[in-house]
Write a protein that holds these residues in place. Structure first.
Motif: not given
Length: 122
Positions: A67-73
């Motif tokens: 989720m952190a990856l998708l939200v940021v990138s």
């Protein structure tokens, strides 16, 4: 990450520092816990229970990182997010296998406990 203080940008941007630290500590603990569960010298059920807890936590924190990856990138992180998601799904799949094995082990133990002892004394 803990020793060098280097974290992925997606983690730095999407998680507050206490959450980052908890995430890193969790990664270490689930790795150690998983190995401990696999190599447990005592009862099989205890070792599998430790392994079950480890893979459940790993699946959860892997999903958190996805989720952190998708939200940021966004779409740029599709390959990395797919890989991390596969790790999370694999962990949860293993957790299901362990849960089934533990249930079968409990049923087998119950059947053995109910079996009559030779000589008629229970």
């Amino acid at each position: 990450m803990l020793l060098l203080g280097v974290r992925p940008t997606s983690v730095q941007m999407s998680m507050p520092l206490p959450i980052q630290f908890g995430w890193e500590i969790s990664l270490v603990l689930v790795g150690v816990g998983g190995m401990l569960g696999i190599l447990w010298p005592g009862r099989l059920a205890t070792g599998r229970g430790i392994e079950l807890a480890s893979v459940l936590v790993f699946g959860t924190i892997s999903g958190m990182y996805t989720m952190a990856l998708l939200v940021v990138s966004g779409r740029q992180a599709t390959a990395a997010a797919s890989f991390i998601t596969a790790l999370a799904v694999g962990s949860l799949w293993r957790a299901a296998q362990i849960a089934i094995d533990l249930r079968r082990l409990a049923q087998a133990s119950q059947c053995i406990g109910d079996a009559p002892v030779e000589g008629g004394v229970t």
